[in-house]
Motif scaffolding. Sequence first.
Motif, PDB file in Angstrom:
ATOM      1  N   VAL A 274       0.832  -1.202   0.000  1.00 35.88           N
ATOM      2  CA  VAL A 274       0.000   0.000   0.000  1.00 35.88           C
ATOM      3  C   VAL A 274       0.867   1.253   0.000  1.00 35.88           C
ATOM      4  N   LEU A 275       1.943   1.232   0.781  1.00 32.94           N
ATOM      5  CA  LEU A 275       2.848   2.381   0.825  1.00 32.94           C
ATOM      6  C   LEU A 275       3.492   2.615  -0.541  1.00 32.94           C
ATOM      7  N   ALA A 276       3.936   1.534  -1.185  1.00 34.09           N
ATOM      8  CA  ALA A 276       4.549   1.668  -2.505  1.00 34.09           C
ATOM      9  C   ALA A 276       3.563   2.278  -3.492  1.00 34.09           C
ATOM     10  N   SER A 277       2.316   1.848  -3.427  1.00 36.59           N
ATOM     11  CA  SER A 277       1.301   2.395  -4.317  1.00 36.59           C
ATOM     12  C   SER A 277       1.003   3.854  -3.990  1.00 36.59           C
ATOM     13  N   ALA A 278       0.896   4.163  -2.689  1.00 33.87           N
ATOM     14  CA  ALA A 278       0.595   5.535  -2.284  1.00 33.87           C
ATOM     15  C   ALA A 278       1.664   6.508  -2.769  1.00 33.87           C
ATOM     16  N   LEU A 279       2.919   6.079  -2.787  1.00 34.78           N
ATOM     17  CA  LEU A 279       4.014   6.964  -3.178  1.00 34.78           C
ATOM     18  C   LEU A 279       4.153   7.096  -4.693  1.00 34.78           C
ATOM     19  N   THR A 280       3.732   6.076  -5.432  1.00 31.30           N
ATOM     20  CA  THR A 280       3.926   6.098  -6.886  1.00 31.30           C
ATOM     21  C   THR A 280       2.645   6.355  -7.668  1.00 31.30           C
ATOM     22  N   ALA A 281       1.486   6.137  -7.051  1.00 32.62           N
ATOM     23  CA  ALA A 281       0.213   6.320  -7.761  1.00 32.62           C
ATOM     24  C   ALA A 281       0.018   7.743  -8.287  1.00 32.62           C
ATOM     25  N   PRO A 282       0.449   8.797  -7.565  1.00 31.79           N
ATOM     26  CA  PRO A 282       0.292  10.145  -8.131  1.00 31.79           C
ATOM     27  C   PRO A 282       0.995  10.313  -9.468  1.00 31.79           C
ATOM     28  N   LEU A 283       2.145   9.659  -9.638  1.00 38.06           N
ATOM     29  CA  LEU A 283       2.876   9.767 -10.896  1.00 38.06           C
ATOM     30  C   LEU A 283       2.129   9.057 -12.020  1.00 38.06           C
ATOM     31  N   LEU A 284       1.534   7.903 -11.709  1.00 41.59           N
ATOM     32  CA  LEU A 284       0.780   7.191 -12.734  1.00 41.59           C
ATOM     33  C   LEU A 284      -0.488   7.954 -13.089  1.00 41.59           C
ATOM     34  N   ALA A 285      -1.158   8.518 -12.086  1.00 39.50           N
ATOM     35  CA  ALA A 285      -2.350   9.322 -12.357  1.00 39.50           C
ATOM     36  C   ALA A 285      -2.004  10.528 -13.225  1.00 39.50           C
ATOM     37  N   ALA A 286      -0.869  11.163 -12.937  1.00 43.07           N
ATOM     38  CA  ALA A 286      -0.431  12.308 -13.737  1.00 43.07           C
ATOM     39  C   ALA A 286      -0.114  11.882 -15.167  1.00 43.07           C
ATOM     40  N   ALA A 287       0.496  10.702 -15.328  1.00 45.86           N
ATOM     41  CA  ALA A 287       0.801  10.201 -16.668  1.00 45.86           C
ATOM     42  C   ALA A 287      -0.471   9.906 -17.444  1.00 45.86           C
ATOM     43  N   TYR A 288      -1.474   9.345 -16.763  1.00 44.63           N
ATOM     44  CA  TYR A 288      -2.773   9.138 -17.411  1.00 44.63           C
ATOM     45  C   TYR A 288      -3.335  10.472 -17.914  1.00 44.63           C
ATOM     46  N   ALA A 289      -3.304  11.470 -17.041  1.00 42.13           N
ATOM     47  CA  ALA A 289      -3.867  12.779 -17.385  1.00 42.13           C
ATOM     48  C   ALA A 289      -3.110  13.403 -18.560  1.00 42.13           C
ATOM     49  N   ALA A 290      -1.785  13.338 -18.520  1.00 42.64           N
ATOM     50  CA  ALA A 290      -0.985  13.914 -19.602  1.00 42.64           C
ATOM     51  C   ALA A 290      -1.276  13.215 -20.924  1.00 42.64           C
ATOM     52  N   THR A 291      -1.418  11.901 -20.871  1.00 42.06           N
ATOM     53  CA  THR A 291      -1.712  11.134 -22.085  1.00 42.06           C
ATOM     54  C   THR A 291      -3.075  11.514 -22.647  1.00 42.06           C
ATOM     55  N   LEU A 292      -4.058  11.619 -21.774  1.00 41.21           N
ATOM     56  CA  LEU A 292      -5.404  11.972 -22.231  1.00 41.21           C
ATOM     57  C   LEU A 292      -5.417  13.356 -22.869  1.00 41.21           C
ATOM     58  N   ILE A 293      -4.743  14.303 -22.255  1.00 34.91           N
ATOM     59  CA  ILE A 293      -4.707  15.659 -22.808  1.00 34.91           C
ATOM     60  C   ILE A 293      -4.061  15.662 -24.193  1.00 34.91           C
ATOM     61  N   ARG A 294      -2.976  14.914 -24.339  1.00 31.77           N
ATOM     62  CA  ARG A 294      -2.336  14.843 -25.646  1.00 31.77           C
ATOM     63  C   ARG A 294      -3.242  14.204 -26.685  1.00 31.77           C
ATOM     64  N   VAL A 295      -3.964  13.169 -26.269  1.00 33.28           N
ATOM     65  CA  VAL A 295      -4.838  12.449 -27.206  1.00 33.28           C
ATOM     66  C   VAL A 295      -6.002  13.326 -27.660  1.00 33.28           C
ATOM     67  N   VAL A 296      -6.681  13.975 -26.703  1.00 31.86           N
ATOM     68  CA  VAL A 296      -7.907  14.709 -27.057  1.00 31.86           C
ATOM     69  C   VAL A 296      -7.609  15.987 -27.848  1.00 31.86           C
ATOM     70  N   HIS A 297      -6.358  16.426 -27.831  1.00 28.65           N
ATOM     71  CA  HIS A 297      -6.015  17.599 -28.621  1.00 28.65           C
ATOM     72  C   HIS A 297      -5.506  17.220 -30.012  1.00 28.65           C
TER      73      HIS A 297
END
Length: 394
Positions: A274-297
Motif C-alpha cells: 500500500v505504501l509503494a502504491s501511495a508513493l507512486t500512484a500520483p505519478l501514474l495518475a499524472a501520466a494518465y492525465a498527460a496522455t489523455l490531454i495529448r490524445v484529445v487535442h
Amino acid sequence: MTADLSRTLARVRIHDVDILRGFALLGILLVNITFAASGFHIQVTDPAYASGLDDAVRWLGSVLFSMKFYLLFSFLFGYSFTLQTEAAARAGAAFRPRMTRRLVGLFALGAVNMVFLISGDILTVYALLGAILLAMRGVRDRTAIVVAAVLYGYLLLTMGLSALFVDASAFLDRAAGLAQGHETTANLAGGLGSVIHEHLAILPIYGLSQLSMQGPTTFAMFLLGMVAGRRRLLAGLTGREPVLRTVQLVGFPVGLAGAVYYASAGGNGDTLAVLASALTAPLLAAAYAATLIRVVHGDRGRWLGSALAPAGRMALSNYLGQSVATLLIFTGVGLGLVGQVSPLEMVVIAVAIFAGQLAVSRWWLGRYGHGPAEWLLRWITNGQRPAWRRSTVG
C-alpha cells in the motif's frame, strides 16, 4: 478590456478540466463497483471466482485503477476550488460563507450516498477536508506544496514503521475473512434496511482508512490542485507542451512499477504494498492525465474529449448516479446480483454504466444548464434558485 468582456472571458469553462473529470469518473466506477458487486474485498477473494482469468482481471484492476483515480479527482477538486473563488468574485459575493454553504451541501449529499446507496463515499471526505482547504486558502504556493510533501512524509514514516515492526499477517484470518465476506454479501442481497445496516457497519473501517492513508493523500492532492489552479496550468493547453511528454516518461515507468508491486504483493492486505502504491500512484495518475490531454487535442482524439466533457461537467450527478446504478443492479433493492458476477463481468457492467452516462450527460446538457445534483448544490451555494433550462446566451 471592458468589464463585461472580462467577465465573459472569465466564465469560459476549462474544457480539459471537464474531460479529465469525466475520465476520472470511469476509473472511480471501476474501483467502486467491486465493493458493490461483492462482499469479499481485503482479506480474501470470493472462492466462487478463483480461476486464472478472475485473478488476472483483479490483478490488472489493482495495477491500472486502484488508488489512482481518486487522486486525479482530488487534484481536480483543488483546481476547481480556485474556480469557485473566481465565481464568487464575479458574483460580488463573499467567498467564505458561499464556500461553506457549498461544503455543507456536499456533505449532506455524501451522507445520503454512503448511508443509502453505496459503501463508503468521497463527498463527505471532500467536504470535511474542503473546510481545511478553505482555512488554508490564503497560504502561499510554496507553503501548500510543503504541506503536501509533509503529508506524504507522514505516510512514509507511519506506514514504513508499520511494515517493519507490525506483522500484519497476524491480523489476517482466512476463515474469518470468508465468513465476513459471505455475511456482507448476504446483507447486500437483502432489502433496503439490510443494505443500510451494511453501509453503516463498514463506516469504522472506512474511517480508519481515511485517517491512515486516503485522507492525507486526498488533502495533499487538494493542495497541489489549488496551486495548479492558481497558476491556470490546465487552461489553454494544446497537447503539444513538452511537460506533458516529460510527465509520461517519468510517470508511467515509476507509477507502473509501484502498481505492479502493489498488486503482486497482496494489495490492500500488505502495508508495504500500500505504501509503494501511495508513493507512486500520483505519478501514474499524472501520466494518465498527460496522455489523455495529448490524445484529445489530436485530430484523431477530439471525439474522445467531446464524449468525456459533458460527463465531467455534471460529475457530481454522475458520481451519485453510479451509486444508484450499482444499488439497483447488485443489492436486494434491485436485481440482487451481488456475489453472482465475475470480476470480468463487473468490468463489462461498469463500462456499460459509464457509456450510458456519457450518452445521458450529452443529452441532458443539450437541454439543461446543469446536472440535477449540480443544480441543487448551486442553489445551496448561492442561496438562490438557479435557472433550470439551458441558457441560449453565452
